[in-house]
Design a protein around this motif. Structure first.
Motif, PDB file in Angstrom:
ATOM      1  N   ARG A  74       1.227  -1.195  -0.020  1.00 26.31           N
ATOM      2  CA  ARG A  74      -0.369  -0.223  -0.012  1.00 26.31           C
ATOM      3  C   ARG A  74       1.439   1.465  -0.529  1.00 26.31           C
ATOM      4  N   ALA A  75       0.063   1.819  -0.922  1.00 32.08           N
ATOM      5  CA  ALA A  75       1.539   3.233  -1.308  1.00 32.08           C
ATOM      6  C   ALA A  75       0.927   4.491  -0.436  1.00 32.08           C
ATOM      7  N   GLU A  76       1.425   5.063   0.596  1.00 36.59           N
ATOM      8  CA  GLU A  76       0.565   6.240   1.400  1.00 36.59           C
ATOM      9  C   GLU A  76       1.260   7.408   1.361  1.00 36.59           C
ATOM     10  N   SER A  77       0.514   8.521   1.457  1.00 43.76           N
ATOM     11  CA  SER A  77       1.355  10.304   1.140  1.00 43.76           C
ATOM     12  C   SER A  77       0.610  10.435   2.491  1.00 43.76           C
ATOM     13  N   SER A  78       1.980  11.179   3.471  1.00 46.07           N
ATOM     14  CA  SER A  78       0.996  11.389   4.894  1.00 46.07           C
ATOM     15  C   SER A  78       0.248  10.976   5.694  1.00 46.07           C
ATOM     16  N   GLY A  79      -0.250   9.515   6.005  1.00 45.61           N
ATOM     17  CA  GLY A  79      -0.690   8.758   6.106  1.00 45.61           C
ATOM     18  C   GLY A  79      -1.512   8.139   5.182  1.00 45.61           C
ATOM     19  N   ARG A  80      -1.842   8.779   4.124  1.00 48.56           N
ATOM     20  CA  ARG A  80      -3.123   8.459   3.113  1.00 48.56           C
ATOM     21  C   ARG A  80      -2.941   7.191   2.012  1.00 48.56           C
ATOM     22  N   PRO A  81      -3.592   6.940   1.796  1.00 49.38           N
ATOM     23  CA  PRO A  81      -3.528   5.822   1.144  1.00 49.38           C
ATOM     24  C   PRO A  81      -3.837   6.570  -0.216  1.00 49.38           C
ATOM     25  N   VAL A  82      -2.705   6.129  -1.108  1.00 53.39           N
ATOM     26  CA  VAL A  82      -2.986   6.441  -2.776  1.00 53.39           C
ATOM     27  C   VAL A  82      -2.612   5.599  -3.835  1.00 53.39           C
ATOM     28  N   GLY A  83      -1.994   4.119  -3.354  1.00 55.45           N
ATOM     29  CA  GLY A  83      -2.590   3.095  -4.238  1.00 55.45           C
ATOM     30  C   GLY A  83      -2.053   1.934  -3.819  1.00 55.45           C
ATOM     31  N   TRP A  84      -1.433   1.180  -5.121  1.00 50.56           N
ATOM     32  CA  TRP A  84      -0.862  -0.201  -4.300  1.00 50.56           C
ATOM     33  C   TRP A  84      -0.227  -0.527  -5.647  1.00 50.56           C
ATOM     34  N   PHE A  85       0.459  -0.869  -5.021  1.00 51.35           N
ATOM     35  CA  PHE A  85       1.984  -1.581  -5.816  1.00 51.35           C
ATOM     36  C   PHE A  85       2.550  -2.179  -5.575  1.00 51.35           C
ATOM     37  N   VAL A  86       2.416  -2.802  -6.504  1.00 52.98           N
ATOM     38  CA  VAL A  86       2.327  -4.322  -6.966  1.00 52.98           C
ATOM     39  C   VAL A  86       3.791  -5.257  -8.311  1.00 52.98           C
ATOM     40  N   VAL A  87       3.899  -6.277  -7.578  1.00 55.16           N
ATOM     41  CA  VAL A  87       4.707  -6.473  -8.195  1.00 55.16           C
ATOM     42  C   VAL A  87       4.527  -8.036  -8.579  1.00 55.16           C
ATOM     43  N   ASP A  88       4.947  -8.430 -10.522  1.00 49.38           N
ATOM     44  CA  ASP A  88       4.718  -9.752 -10.347  1.00 49.38           C
ATOM     45  C   ASP A  88       5.452 -10.550 -11.177  1.00 49.38           C
ATOM     46  N   GLU A  89       5.651 -11.324 -12.321  1.00 54.51           N
ATOM     47  CA  GLU A  89       6.054 -11.861 -13.197  1.00 54.51           C
ATOM     48  C   GLU A  89       4.899 -12.733 -13.914  1.00 54.51           C
ATOM     49  N   VAL A  90       5.151 -12.423 -15.262  1.00 53.63           N
ATOM     50  CA  VAL A  90       4.979 -13.496 -16.540  1.00 53.63           C
ATOM     51  C   VAL A  90       5.749 -13.802 -16.880  1.00 53.63           C
ATOM     52  N   ILE A  91       5.678 -15.050 -18.117  1.00 55.87           N
ATOM     53  CA  ILE A  91       6.489 -15.452 -19.048  1.00 55.87           C
ATOM     54  C   ILE A  91       6.588 -14.880 -20.049  1.00 55.87           C
ATOM     55  N   GLY A  92       7.849 -14.054 -20.280  1.00 55.73           N
ATOM     56  CA  GLY A  92       8.285 -14.053 -21.473  1.00 55.73           C
ATOM     57  C   GLY A  92       7.443 -15.119 -22.724  1.00 55.73           C
ATOM     58  N   LYS A  93       9.193 -15.786 -23.709  1.00 56.59           N
ATOM     59  CA  LYS A  93       8.998 -16.600 -24.736  1.00 56.59           C
ATOM     60  C   LYS A  93       9.243 -17.352 -23.478  1.00 56.59           C
ATOM     61  N   HIS A  94      10.860 -17.301 -22.877  1.00 56.54           N
ATOM     62  CA  HIS A  94      10.865 -19.146 -22.198  1.00 56.54           C
ATOM     63  C   HIS A  94      11.330 -18.572 -21.034  1.00 56.54           C
ATOM     64  N   GLU A  95      11.473 -17.272 -20.585  1.00 52.68           N
ATOM     65  CA  GLU A  95      11.997 -16.730 -19.466  1.00 52.68           C
ATOM     66  C   GLU A  95      11.134 -15.565 -18.119  1.00 52.68           C
ATOM     67  N   PHE A  96      11.146 -15.694 -17.305  1.00 49.79           N
ATOM     68  CA  PHE A  96      10.564 -14.737 -16.239  1.00 49.79           C
ATOM     69  C   PHE A  96      10.833 -13.557 -16.990  1.00 49.79           C
ATOM     70  N   ILE A  97       9.640 -12.268 -16.680  1.00 44.98           N
ATOM     71  CA  ILE A  97       9.841 -10.622 -17.388  1.00 44.98           C
ATOM     72  C   ILE A  97       9.075 -10.212 -15.457  1.00 44.98           C
ATOM     73  N   THR A  98       9.676 -10.096 -14.823  1.00 44.23           N
ATOM     74  CA  THR A  98       9.447 -10.012 -13.333  1.00 44.23           C
ATOM     75  C   THR A  98       9.453  -8.063 -14.214  1.00 44.23           C
ATOM     76  N   TYR A  99       7.639  -7.414 -13.637  1.00 46.31           N
ATOM     77  CA  TYR A  99       7.522  -6.024 -13.317  1.00 46.31           C
ATOM     78  C   TYR A  99       6.840  -5.435 -12.199  1.00 46.31           C
ATOM     79  N   ALA A 100       6.943  -3.630 -12.627  1.00 42.57           N
ATOM     80  CA  ALA A 100       5.888  -3.673 -10.673  1.00 42.57           C
ATOM     81  C   ALA A 100       4.581  -2.662 -11.533  1.00 42.57           C
ATOM     82  N   THR A 101       3.504  -2.568 -11.460  1.00 45.47           N
ATOM     83  CA  THR A 101       2.494  -2.118 -12.245  1.00 45.47           C
ATOM     84  C   THR A 101       1.989  -1.230 -10.628  1.00 45.47           C
ATOM     85  N   ALA A 102       2.107   0.276 -10.925  1.00 40.47           N
ATOM     86  CA  ALA A 102       1.029   1.069  -9.887  1.00 40.47           C
ATOM     87  C   ALA A 102      -0.515   1.346 -10.539  1.00 40.47           C
TER      88      ALA A 102
END
Length: 180
Positions: A74-102
């Protein structure tokens, strides 16, 4: 006559074919700062899914939830929630891609960052111009490769799987984070 050792001739080729290409671009903390520049705190709130929850995610997202645990902050600014930060992995062609989404509290993509790319081709998905196509997307938007988000020649599977992954994360937001 000397015995010739063929294995010595083949060793360099084995090394070439067995080597993997991996590039780490950002740490989790660096991506958090880029995606939520005004946030003062990130609180880890990993989600743990049972098989029924994973099936529900797959049903709504159109792709399966591979992991039982999803890394979420959970992302917060001055104690107030401003959103969610999520780290995920998906397969590319053969290997994993690690990415983050806000994701905003309202379920809108604020940005996507590639943390680690392990494929030999298709690293262009790191380009800011391509990733910008996700900004503002919600579950109400279409998610079609080459229509809503452009395909990158030579990186079709990476493009498609990141696109599907972001849609899956929006489903997770709707089901588990929107009212948290």
């Amino acid at each position: 006559m000397r015995n010739f050792n063929w294995s010595m001739c083949l060793a360099p080729f084995a090394a070439v074919t067995l080597s993997a290409h991996a590039s780490d671009y950002l740490s989790v903390q660096q991506a958090q700062t880029l995606l939520f520049p005004g946030a003062s705190q990130f609180t880890a709130q990993p989600l743990h899914f049972d098989s029924a929850q994973r099936d529900r995610i797959a049903s709504l997202a159109g792709v399966r939830q591979r992991w039982e645990t999803q890394k979420v902050w959970r992302a917060e600014s001055s104690g107030r929630p401003v959103g969610w930060f999520v780290v995920d992995e998906v397969i590319g062609k053969h290997e994993f891609i690690t990415y983050a989404t806000a994701i905003s509290n309202e379920g809108k993509v604020l940005g996507v960052e590639i943390l680690s790319y392990r494929e030999t081709h298709g690293g262009q998905i790191r380009d800011a111009g391509w990733r910008r196509n996700f900004v503002g997307k919600t579950l109400g938007n279409p998610f079609k490769l080459d229509e809503d988000v452009p395909n990158i020649t030579g990186a079709t599977l990476s493009c498609r799987n990141v696109l599907d992954g972001v849609r899956r994360l929006l489903v997770i937001h709707k089901l588990f984070l929107a009212n948290a």
